[in-house]
Design a protein around this motif. Structure first.
Motif, short mmCIF file in Angstrom:
data_model
loop_
_atom_site.label_atom_id
_atom_site.label_comp_id
_atom_site.label_asym_id
_atom_site.label_seq_id
_atom_site.Cartn_x
_atom_site.Cartn_y
_atom_site.Cartn_z
N MET A 65 0.85 -1.19 0.00
CA MET A 65 0.00 0.00 0.00
C MET A 65 0.88 1.24 0.00
O MET A 65 1.91 1.30 0.67
CB MET A 65 -0.91 -0.03 1.23
N GLY A 67 7.79 22.20 -4.15
CA GLY A 67 8.56 22.08 -5.38
C GLY A 67 9.71 21.09 -5.27
O GLY A 67 10.35 20.76 -6.27
N PRO A 91 11.70 17.53 -4.69
CA PRO A 91 11.39 16.18 -5.13
C PRO A 91 10.83 15.30 -4.02
O PRO A 91 10.08 14.37 -4.26
CB PRO A 91 12.73 15.64 -5.64
N GLU A 92 11.21 15.64 -2.76
CA GLU A 92 10.70 14.80 -1.68
C GLU A 92 9.23 15.10 -1.34
O GLU A 92 8.62 14.37 -0.56
CB GLU A 92 11.59 14.94 -0.42
N THR A 148 1.66 11.45 -3.33
CA THR A 148 1.20 10.16 -3.87
C THR A 148 1.88 8.98 -3.18
O THR A 148 1.38 7.85 -3.24
CB THR A 148 1.51 10.05 -5.38
N ILE A 182 4.52 7.63 -4.18
CA ILE A 182 5.24 6.84 -5.20
C ILE A 182 6.75 6.89 -4.97
O ILE A 182 7.46 5.90 -5.17
CB ILE A 182 4.89 7.34 -6.61
N ARG A 183 7.25 8.03 -4.55
CA ARG A 183 8.69 8.16 -4.31
C ARG A 183 9.16 7.10 -3.30
O ARG A 183 10.15 6.41 -3.54
CB ARG A 183 9.00 9.57 -3.81
N LEU A 214 7.63 4.41 -2.52
CA LEU A 214 7.40 3.08 -3.09
C LEU A 214 8.56 2.67 -4.01
O LEU A 214 9.08 1.55 -3.94
CB LEU A 214 6.10 3.11 -3.89
N LEU A 215 8.99 3.60 -4.85
CA LEU A 215 10.10 3.29 -5.77
C LEU A 215 11.40 3.09 -4.99
O LEU A 215 12.19 2.19 -5.31
CB LEU A 215 10.25 4.42 -6.78
N ALA A 216 11.60 3.92 -3.98
CA ALA A 216 12.84 3.80 -3.20
C ALA A 216 12.90 2.48 -2.45
O ALA A 216 13.98 1.99 -2.12
CB ALA A 216 12.94 4.97 -2.23
N LEU A 236 11.93 -0.41 -3.58
CA LEU A 236 12.15 -1.58 -4.44
C LEU A 236 13.54 -2.15 -4.19
O LEU A 236 14.49 -1.40 -3.94
CB LEU A 236 12.01 -1.20 -5.92
N PRO A 237 13.67 -3.46 -4.27
CA PRO A 237 14.98 -4.06 -3.95
C PRO A 237 16.06 -3.64 -4.94
O PRO A 237 15.79 -3.44 -6.13
CB PRO A 237 14.72 -5.57 -4.04
N ASP A 238 17.25 -3.49 -4.42
CA ASP A 238 18.40 -3.15 -5.26
C ASP A 238 18.74 -4.34 -6.15
O ASP A 238 18.62 -5.49 -5.72
CB ASP A 238 19.59 -2.81 -4.36
N PRO A 239 19.13 -4.10 -7.39
CA PRO A 239 19.45 -5.23 -8.29
C PRO A 239 20.66 -6.05 -7.83
O PRO A 239 20.90 -7.13 -8.35
CB PRO A 239 19.77 -4.54 -9.63
#
Lengths: 261, 182
Positions: free
Chosen positions: A1, A13, A15-16, A20, A22-23, A25-27, A29-32
């Motif tokens: 969620m 203005g 970026p943080e 939403t 989403i920032r 959420l993207l952060a 995500l597991p590192d490759p």
């Protein structure tokens, strides 16, 4: 969620500022993870080969050939290849395919035209120079061609006296035919562009894409030393005359690009 | 020229040493940045084979073009730019018609009405226009500053901010459940 971190209104203005979530959420995500060991080895080999080429690049002059009975068979084979290659060209598979049909060091597509294999001399393929097997042909799921390897750079030293006015005609005549004439080694190395890697670096600096096959000729242009480069692409062939000293930092174009008709 | 061991020298010094002919300097730069560049390539292409080719091409390109580094950005920014460009060039060449128009996402969802359009995060990211996707990969996933991302993408900082904002909004819409709840 998706969660929404509290953000001061004054930072809208920044970026943080992300209502939403989403920032975050993207952060999250597991590192490759680290680069795979086989890729590390492959790139290290490529870098070593580049370093080696930078230190010790040589031009291998082509030997004169004499016409003999054995060439009759070669001529017959060439005629057969023309019979296959010309229709391939006419069906839109491109000039690289026609060059490949001459059996030179250009890329050769499969009969379906759906894949491409790049064959380069070892001095211009880092992995190959380091003993690595050449990459296999690849296609996308849609059958599109994938050009992941650098194109071949075939270099000869004919000493031909090209002129700027007739560059396209002369290069078209000399460099689009199979290498069968007597050629002479240059008296002395004059510059970076007189090696396969050096010529590739020079051409890259003036916008020639790395996958495009190149046939170079150490010669003269209007009496001055020059390297004549015939570059093949999907849309045709183009000739450049560059200074022997041309490199990635000081690209010296003497003439061209001129389309070969 | 610095006499420090390679591992103690900064990136700019290593790049200068490489240009000057040091045979080991670029290898140290590769060792230092390979994992980060691999992550960028993989997140940009989402294809391990493609990412491998792109990151290899990018490092060889950087090796050959080291003289073109002007020093007005960090070496990592310069490397990011080369890797990102290598990936985007390949993606554009391999899938020239895959790019979605800027507002096609919401249009598609409306047209499908009640069809379940929920996607996973990566799929949603993939469906963004290239500019928004790259801005989010660099800023949100890799933690680059807006200024760094602007330098990598060779656009204005305001453009990066705008792309991030619009990209997040589009992703939130894509990830919203059919009921409309986030």
């Amino acid at each position: 969620m998706v969660s929404t971190p509290p953000v001061p209104p004054a930072d809208k203005g920044a970026p943080e500022h992300d209502p939403t979530g989403i920032r975050d959420l993207l952060a999250s995500l597991p590192d490759p993870g680290p680069m795979p060991a086989d890729l590390v080895a492959r790139i290290n080999a490529s870098i070593a080969a580049e370093q080696s080429a930078r230190e010790d690049a040589v031009v291998v002059p082509l030997r004169p050939r004499r016409w003999g009975w054995q060439h009759v068979g070669v001529a017959a084979a060439a005629a057969a290849v023309l019979g296959i290659g010309l229709p391939a060209l006419l069906t839109g598979t491109g000039p690289g395919d026609l060059l490949a049909s001459f059996g030179g060091s250009q890329s050769a597509d499969s009969a379906s035209g759906a894949s491409v294999e790049s064959r380069t001399d070892t001095s211009s393929v880092p992995g190959a120079a380091a003993g690595e097997a050449p990459r296999t042909p690849t296609t996308t799921a849609g059958g599109q061609r994938v050009r992941s390897s650098p194109g071949a750079v075939a270099l000869e030293a004919s000493g031909t006296a090209y002129t700027a006015a007739a560059l396209a005609t002369q290069a078209g005549s000399k460099l689009t035919t199979a290498q069968d004439g007597a050629v002479a080694a240059p008296k002395a190395r004059r510059g970076a562009a007189e090696t396969p890697n050096g010529l590739r670096a020079c051409l890259s600096a003036i916008g020639v894409e790395a996958w495009m096959p190149v046939r170079g000729d150490l010669a003269t242009l209007d009496g001055a030393p020059a390297v004549i480069a015939l570059v093949s692409s999907d849309t045709g062939q183009t000739v450049y005359a560059v200074a022997p000293t041309c490199d990635a930092v000081h690209p010296g174009v003497l003439a061209g690009p001129v389309r070969v008709r | 020229m610095s006499t420090l061991p390679l591992r103690e020298r900064d990136d700019r010094d290593l790049l200068r040493a490489h240009v000057a002919g040091d045979p080991d300097a670029f290898g140290e730069l590769f060792r230092r940045h390979r994992d980060r560049m691999w992550a960028v390539a993989l997140r940009t292409t989402r294809n391990r084979e493609l990412a491998s080719d792109c990151v290899q091409d990018a490092f060889i390109s950087a090796f050959r073009r080291a003289e073109s580094y002007r020093g007005d950005a960090a070496v990592t920014t310069w490397l990011h730019r080369i890797v990102v460009n290598a990936c985007l060039d390949r993606l554009r060449r391999d899938k020239p018609t895959s790019e979605l128009p800027e507002y096609e996402l919401s249009d598609k969802r409306d047209a499908e009405g009640s069809v379940d359009t929920r996607l996973d995060v990566r799929e949603a990211l993939d469906r963004l226009p290239e500019g928004q996707r790259m801005a989010l990969i660099l800023v949100d996933m890799h933690g680059l500053s807006v200024a760094e991302a602007a330098a990598v993408l060779e656009v204005a900082e305001g453009t990066v901010k705008s792309r991030c904002s619009r990209g997040r909004d589009a992703m939130a819409e894509l990830l919203r459940e059919p009921s409309g709840q986030p």
